[in-house]
Design an enzyme around this catalytic site. Structure first.
Site, PDB file in Angstrom:
ATOM      1  N   LYS A   1     -29.306  33.190  11.034  1.00 20.14           N
ATOM      2  CA  LYS A   1     -30.120  32.932  12.216  1.00 20.14           C
ATOM      3  C   LYS A   1     -29.662  31.650  12.906  1.00 20.14           C
ATOM      4  O   LYS A   1     -29.469  31.611  14.123  1.00 20.14           O
ATOM      5  CB  LYS A   1     -31.592  32.816  11.787  1.00 20.14           C
ATOM      6  CG  LYS A   1     -32.555  32.812  12.937  1.00 20.14           C
ATOM      7  CD  LYS A   1     -33.994  32.772  12.435  1.00 20.14           C
ATOM      8  CE  LYS A   1     -34.428  34.106  11.887  1.00 20.14           C
ATOM      9  NZ  LYS A   1     -35.585  34.052  10.998  1.00 20.14           N
TER      10      LYS A   1
ATOM     11  N   ARG B   1     -38.676  28.613  10.549  1.00 10.10           N
ATOM     12  CA  ARG B   1     -38.315  29.942  10.046  1.00 10.10           C
ATOM     13  C   ARG B   1     -37.114  29.863   9.114  1.00 10.10           C
ATOM     14  O   ARG B   1     -36.253  29.009   9.270  1.00 10.10           O
ATOM     15  CB  ARG B   1     -37.977  30.867  11.227  1.00 10.10           C
ATOM     16  CG  ARG B   1     -39.115  30.970  12.213  1.00 10.10           C
ATOM     17  CD  ARG B   1     -38.646  31.527  13.533  1.00 10.10           C
ATOM     18  NE  ARG B   1     -38.580  32.968  13.505  1.00 10.10           N
ATOM     19  CZ  ARG B   1     -37.894  33.687  14.389  1.00 10.10           C
ATOM     20  NH1 ARG B   1     -37.192  33.100  15.317  1.00 10.10           N
ATOM     21  NH2 ARG B   1     -37.888  34.982  14.324  1.00 10.10           N
TER      22      ARG B   1
ATOM     23  N   ARG C   1     -28.634  39.319  15.447  1.00  9.49           N
ATOM     24  CA  ARG C   1     -27.886  39.538  14.205  1.00  9.49           C
ATOM     25  C   ARG C   1     -27.345  40.955  14.206  1.00  9.49           C
ATOM     26  O   ARG C   1     -27.787  41.784  14.996  1.00  9.49           O
ATOM     27  CB  ARG C   1     -28.778  39.310  12.987  1.00  9.49           C
ATOM     28  CG  ARG C   1     -29.947  40.273  12.937  1.00  9.49           C
ATOM     29  CD  ARG C   1     -30.844  39.977  11.743  1.00  9.49           C
ATOM     30  NE  ARG C   1     -32.055  40.784  11.834  1.00  9.49           N
ATOM     31  CZ  ARG C   1     -33.162  40.550  11.164  1.00  9.49           C
ATOM     32  NH1 ARG C   1     -33.249  39.523  10.358  1.00  9.49           N
ATOM     33  NH2 ARG C   1     -34.205  41.329  11.288  1.00  9.49           N
TER      34      ARG C   1
ATOM     35  N   SER D   1      -4.954  58.388 -18.847  1.00  7.04           N
ATOM     36  CA  SER D   1      -6.163  58.485 -18.037  1.00  7.04           C
ATOM     37  C   SER D   1      -7.220  57.624 -18.722  1.00  7.04           C
ATOM     38  O   SER D   1      -7.559  57.857 -19.891  1.00  7.04           O
ATOM     39  CB  SER D   1      -6.637  59.944 -17.957  1.00  7.04           C
ATOM     40  OG  SER D   1      -7.870  59.985 -17.276  1.00  7.04           O
TER      41      SER D   1
ATOM     42  N   GLY E   1     -38.190  40.140   6.011  1.00  2.45           N
ATOM     43  CA  GLY E   1     -39.526  40.008   5.444  1.00  2.45           C
ATOM     44  C   GLY E   1     -39.572  39.318   4.095  1.00  2.45           C
ATOM     45  O   GLY E   1     -40.612  39.220   3.478  1.00  2.45           O
TER      46      GLY E   1
ATOM     47  N   MET F   1     -38.712  36.146   3.356  1.00  2.00           N
ATOM     48  CA  MET F   1     -39.067  34.740   3.295  1.00  2.00           C
ATOM     49  C   MET F   1     -40.044  34.357   4.401  1.00  2.00           C
ATOM     50  O   MET F   1     -40.316  35.146   5.290  1.00  2.00           O
ATOM     51  CB  MET F   1     -37.813  33.909   3.313  1.00  2.00           C
ATOM     52  CG  MET F   1     -37.100  34.053   1.986  1.00  2.00           C
ATOM     53  SD  MET F   1     -35.731  32.980   1.841  1.00  2.00           S
ATOM     54  CE  MET F   1     -34.712  33.605   3.079  1.00  2.00           C
TER      55      MET F   1
ATOM     56  N   HIS G   1     -41.999  46.254   8.255  1.00  2.00           N
ATOM     57  CA  HIS G   1     -41.389  45.986   6.950  1.00  2.00           C
ATOM     58  C   HIS G   1     -40.955  47.283   6.276  1.00  2.00           C
ATOM     59  O   HIS G   1     -39.833  47.426   5.802  1.00  2.00           O
ATOM     60  CB  HIS G   1     -42.411  45.237   6.082  1.00  2.00           C
ATOM     61  CG  HIS G   1     -41.919  44.965   4.704  1.00  2.00           C
ATOM     62  ND1 HIS G   1     -42.237  45.763   3.640  1.00  2.00           N
ATOM     63  CD2 HIS G   1     -41.084  44.019   4.228  1.00  2.00           C
ATOM     64  CE1 HIS G   1     -41.641  45.299   2.558  1.00  2.00           C
ATOM     65  NE2 HIS G   1     -40.934  44.235   2.881  1.00  2.00           N
TER      66      HIS G   1
ATOM     67  N   TYR H   1      -4.472  57.219  -9.390  1.00  2.00           N
ATOM     68  CA  TYR H   1      -5.626  57.967  -8.876  1.00  2.00           C
ATOM     69  C   TYR H   1      -6.910  57.583  -9.593  1.00  2.00           C
ATOM     70  O   TYR H   1      -6.881  57.009 -10.685  1.00  2.00           O
ATOM     71  CB  TYR H   1      -5.401  59.484  -8.988  1.00  2.00           C
ATOM     72  CG  TYR H   1      -5.385  60.005 -10.418  1.00  2.00           C
ATOM     73  CD1 TYR H   1      -6.586  60.336 -11.066  1.00  2.00           C
ATOM     74  CD2 TYR H   1      -4.194  60.158 -11.114  1.00  2.00           C
ATOM     75  CE1 TYR H   1      -6.574  60.807 -12.375  1.00  2.00           C
ATOM     76  CE2 TYR H   1      -4.184  60.637 -12.417  1.00  2.00           C
ATOM     77  CZ  TYR H   1      -5.386  60.946 -13.049  1.00  2.00           C
ATOM     78  OH  TYR H   1      -5.385  61.395 -14.333  1.00  2.00           O
TER      79      TYR H   1
ATOM     80  N   CYS I   1     -10.854  58.460 -15.348  1.00  6.47           N
ATOM     81  CA  CYS I   1     -11.759  59.598 -15.226  1.00  6.47           C
ATOM     82  C   CYS I   1     -13.168  59.277 -15.716  1.00  6.47           C
ATOM     83  O   CYS I   1     -14.020  60.145 -15.783  1.00  6.47           O
ATOM     84  CB  CYS I   1     -11.189  60.825 -15.930  1.00  6.47           C
ATOM     85  SG  CYS I   1     -10.998  60.581 -17.701  1.00  6.47           S
TER      86      CYS I   1
END
Ligand code: PEP
Ligand code: MG
Length: 907
Positions: free
Chosen positions: A26, A96, A350, A796, A105, A107, A471, A883, A863
């Site tokens: 902010k 703020r 933002r 693998s 929401g 803080m 919120h 992979y 895997c």
């Protein structure tokens, strides 16, 4: 001297957008906007570093910080020509929070700071508006008491309700100056009673109290939960922004609101937002009043007056400013604004949070609008969020029937897309409890940060109050949960445990409710879900790709990713169906076919049991004869589905006792099949019992004790490949041996396999061959990988077992302690979900290095489950695997993560 405070706006603008870490999101963007000459009320930011100092110093503000705050305040007073605490024309401030990343929401905020019994009179006179002055003062007492002094705001709300009842007034805006003034006296009485001391009148004391409260809010449970969920480090801290107040509550030429440069729910390129006339910021965000749409387009058919109509000049300026900011930051912006007597002020900008759907659409649109390139677009999409595109929607036919039968209870705002059905929970605690036994929808009048744990547990969120930026809406979208907000027709009776509309009354805890977060519809009862459009095009093939915009966008992201990534993406699939699905999603082969999964289907389990319970080698060979054609047929199906793509088949892995019947009926059936007594079967089953089966007779150990078993498997694989080749199918099996710890296990098994293969080729007059490799899933195999690679043509990594054996945590029992390990920060994550890069990852890295040293160019893959976890995928890219292999529905996620891995490297 360290600089702790940075001013913004006016004639002293000390920050900019590059200073996010120090000034918070902010703070740095306020300075950036001021630098762009956008109207921002001036103020100053106390840095995030001070938050850390404050907490480390036992919640105390260091003296030099205080001195810098006072010096900056002096500048601000000079700039505004007003003084904090001045009884004639007081300067008022907002205080703020603002961390590096937004934590909606999470803080605390204090508005109207600087008011007291004297300055409120000054404000009334200076503004010529006593109602506004006393409304501001009562808000300040409420907020400051709640946030700084710890007196719960419900005590004050209760008094407002009492006043409304007494006077018959419904809306805050109807309450008069005198009535607000009376309430400020009552409010101060509450503080005196609760704390035994009066409400602080000294504005400087108020200011430092406010700053400390914001820092304290970094340490609240809800902020900690939020940080854990979003992987925000504790030591980032929050900054505090102290800013000149501008007022949206001075009358009907004032207002406040939030805006998005594009729709955060769908990503459509429409300016979008909500506002309230004659109100202050928290009224919009807290969902106390349901706000009005800002554009005419949005307002159409709602009966509301848009900001575009109510204040055309301010609207025009707002639109131009927002568009300019979007172009400046090259991304969709989420903005807060206030209009004071017709004049626009920007309070925040933002990067806007958005749904998965919206993030994809916006990323593609920005490329098409020439604002960013396709690689940047790829970095803007969270790979995990692709899940939401594949998530089910309600079955439209069933939905229509529900509507016809009067089960459509109400319609709210479509705040978070997706379909959710579940039992009703009316509190966060109830949601957590019910979630243990099935899906839950959390139904609240409005949510607050205290509901976070319940929102995490719930499948969907429904509120009676609040808008698209309440919120509930913001948090649900962030979590990717279906959410319907502001369904004001719902009567929620928490005491009675019911949700009612007209003659439908549902009981919490037992009754189901279904919410469609894409349309806002709410249904009584349980609707079943339907595959998403992407699924309909790719898997079911029932929807034409050209008819689905959603699919086309999905496809574009996949195409861009494919152009960038180096890692191949395979899938873990054991059936032709799974292979088809994965291939449709872009899998480039099978990385793991667990042959044991084929053993359970239909009649075949009987033959498997016959083998296991057989009394000698001959009986075992007889049983294997029955299994051979079944396995061969399965492989033929899979090779056909994956025509031309590699298929890694793993030899049988799990301990044999997993296949035998443990109930008496099953054992009796087996006794009949193999012609022995029930007692004999029982005895043989008991003999298979192991104290620690995960480390018992499983994996390659089975093939070493029963070579005939792996010979049968090798024969099934090679015969299947030879058979399908006759039909023009290109089968590319790669066979791997599980769970080896020493190269000799592999050498022994490989000899048996090659011997059987030679026999098959001889019988068929063929020359079939395939690579033989191994899984690396035991630490000893990893650190002796140079030797193992002497025999293995590929590795693998079985990171499930490698994690189990590397940590010594049982895969099946870790649920009883791992969540606490994570919450107590002994581990960052559950290592079975996201690879422990430091330890288990190091084993992988060593094995890669040693494997390549012996056999340059050895093919390396993974895997374990980690093959579908974006952070792990990026790690596998960095260690140079060829992979990753993951479950079919995670293939798109792995594809995008693999592309991001390349782009992150370039940074
Ligand atoms: C592994 O251990 O990572 C693996 C893929 O094998 P399984 O999960 O079947 O033990
Ligand atoms: Mg394993």
């Amino acid at each position: 001297m360290t600089k702790h405070v940075y001013t913004f706006g006016g004639d002293r603008n000390e920050g900019n957008a590059t200073m996010r870490n120090l000034l918070g999101g902010k703070g740095c963007n306020l300075a950036e906007m001021a630098g762009l000459q956008i109207p921002v009320p001036p103020g100053f930011t106390v840095t995030t570093e001070v938050c850390t100092l404050y907490i480390a110093g036992g919640q105390k503000l260091p003296e030099d910080v205080k001195a810098q705050v006072l010096e900056s305040l002096k500048w601000l007073e000079g700039n505004r020509g007003r003084k904090l605490g001045d009884v004639e024309n007081p300067l008022l401030l907002s205080v703020r929070s603002g961390a590096r990343v937004s934590m909606p929401g999470m803080m605390d905020t204090v508005l109207n700071l600087g008011l007291n019994d004297k300055t409120v009179e000054g404000l009334a006179k200076a503004s010529n508006n006593p109602r506004f002055a006393y409304d501001s003062y009562r808000r300040f007492i409420m907020m400051y008491s709640d946030v700084v002094l710890g007196v719960h705001k419900d005590l004050f709300e209760h008094e407002i309700e009492k006043l409304k009842e007494k006077t018959g007034k419904k809306l805050d805006t109807e309450i008069s100056a005198e009535e607000w003034k009376g309430l400020t006296v009552v409010f101060k009485g509450i503080v005196q009673k609760e704390l035994g001391k009066p409400f602080p009148q000294d504005p400087i004391e108020q200011l430092f109290g406010g700053i400390c409260a914001v820092f304290d809010s970094w340490e609240t449970d809800r902020a900690k939960i939020y940080r854990r969920l979003n992987r925000i480090p504790d030591d980032w801290g929050t900054a505090v922004n102290v800013q000149t107040m501008v007022f949206g509550n001075m009358g009907d030429d004032c207002g406040t609101g939030v805006a998005f440069t594009r729709d955060p729910g769908t990503g459509e390129p429409y300016f979008y937002g909500e506002y309230l006339i004659n109100a202050q910021g928290e009224d919009v965000v807290a969902g106390v009043r349901t706000p009005q749409p800002i554009t005419k387009f949005q307002a159409e058919g709602t009966g509301h007056q848009s900001l575009e109509e109510a204040m055309p000049a301010a609207f025009k300026e707002l639109l131009a400013t927002c568009n300019r900011l979007e172009r400046h930051f090259k991304d969709m912006q989420d903005l807060e604004f206030t209009i004071e007597r017709g004049q626009l002020f920007m309070l925040q900008t933002r990067i806007g949070k958005r749904t998965a759907l919206a993030s994809i659409r916006i990323a593609i649109d920005l490329v098409e609008e020439g604002m960013i390139d396709s690689n940047t677009a790829l970095t803007r999409i969270d790979p995990d969020s692709l899940n939401q595109l594949l998530a089910p929607v309600f079955d439209p036919k069933e939905k229509a029937a529900f509507k016809k039968n009067g089960k459509l209870m109400a319609k709210g705002l479509n705040a978070g897309p997706g379909a959710a059905a579940g039992r009703i929970a009316l509190s966060a605690e109830q949601a957590e409890e019910l979630a243990k036994t099935g899906p839950v929808v959390l139904v609240r009048i409005e949510t607050s940060p205290e509901d976070l744990a319940g929102m995490v547990a719930a499948n969907g969120i429904l509120t009676a109050r609040g808008g698209m930026t309440s919120h509930a809406a913001v948090v649900a979208r962030g979590m990717g949960k279906p959410c319907v907000c502001g369904a004001s027709a719902l009567n929620i009776d928490v005491k009675a445990g019911t949700v009612n509309v007209g003659d439908i009354t549902l009981k919490a805890g037992t009754d189901f409710i279904s919410i469609d977060g894409s349309t806002g519809e709410i249904f009584a009862g349980q609707l079943s879900a339907f595959p998403s459009e992407v699924n309909q095009v790719l898997v079911e093939k029932k929807l034409d790709a050209s008819k689905s915009e959603l699919f086309q966008r999905f496809n574009k992201i996949m195409t861009w990713s494919n152009g960038v990534r180096k890692l191949k993406v395979r899938t873990n699939a054991d059936t032709p169906h799974d292979s088809d699905v994965a291939r449709a999603f872009g899998a480039e082969g099978i990385g793991l076919c667990r042959t044991e999964h084929m053993f359970f289907e239909g009649e075949r389990i009987i033959a498997v049991r016959e083998f296991i319970l057989a009394k000698d080698l001959d009986a075992r060979k007889e049983a294997l004869k029955k299994l051979l054609p079944i396995q061969r047929q399965d492989f033929e199906g899979i090779f056909t589905a994956m025509n031309g793509l590699p298929v890694t088949v793993r030899l049988l892995d799990p301990p044999l006792h997993e296949f035998v019947p443990h109930d008496e009926a099953g054992q009796a059936e087996m006794a009949k099949v193999i012609g022995v007594s029930l007692a004999e079967v029982k005895h043989r089953v008991e003999k298979l019992h192991e104290f620690n089966p995960m480390m018992g007779h499983r994996g390659c150990r089975l093939g070493i004790t029963y070579p005939e078993l792996i010979r049968m498997q090798m024969r099934a694989i090679s015969e299947a490949a030879i058979n399908v080749a006759k039909k023009g199918i290109v089968a590319l099996p790669e066979v791997m041996v599980p769970l080896i710890g020493t190269v000799k296990e592999l050498a022994f098994t490989k000899t048996e396999m090659l011997d059987e293969l030679a026999a098959v080729n001889k019988e068929n007059g063929s020359t079939f061959s395939c690579p033989i490799g191994t899984m690396i899933e035991i630490p000893r195999a990893a650190i002796t990988a140079d030797k193992v690679a002497g025999e293995a043509e590929f590795f693998s990594f079985g990171t499930n077992d490698l994690t189990q054996m590397g940590f010594g945590y049982s895969r099946d029992d870790s649920g009883s302690f791992l969540p606490e390990y994570v919450s107590k920060k002994i581990l960052e994550d559950d290592p079975f979900q996201s690879l422990d890069q430091e330890g288990i990852g190091e084993l992988v890295r060593i094995a890669c290095e040693k494997g390549r040293a012996t056999r340059p160019g050895i093919k390396l893959g993974v895997c374990g489950e980690h093959g579908g976890d974006p952070r792990s995928v990026k790690f596998f890219h960095r260690v140079g695997l060829n992979y990753v292999s993951c479950s079919p529905y995670r293939v798109p996620i792995a594809i995008l993560a693999a592309a991001q891995a390349v782009l992150e490297e370039k940074k």
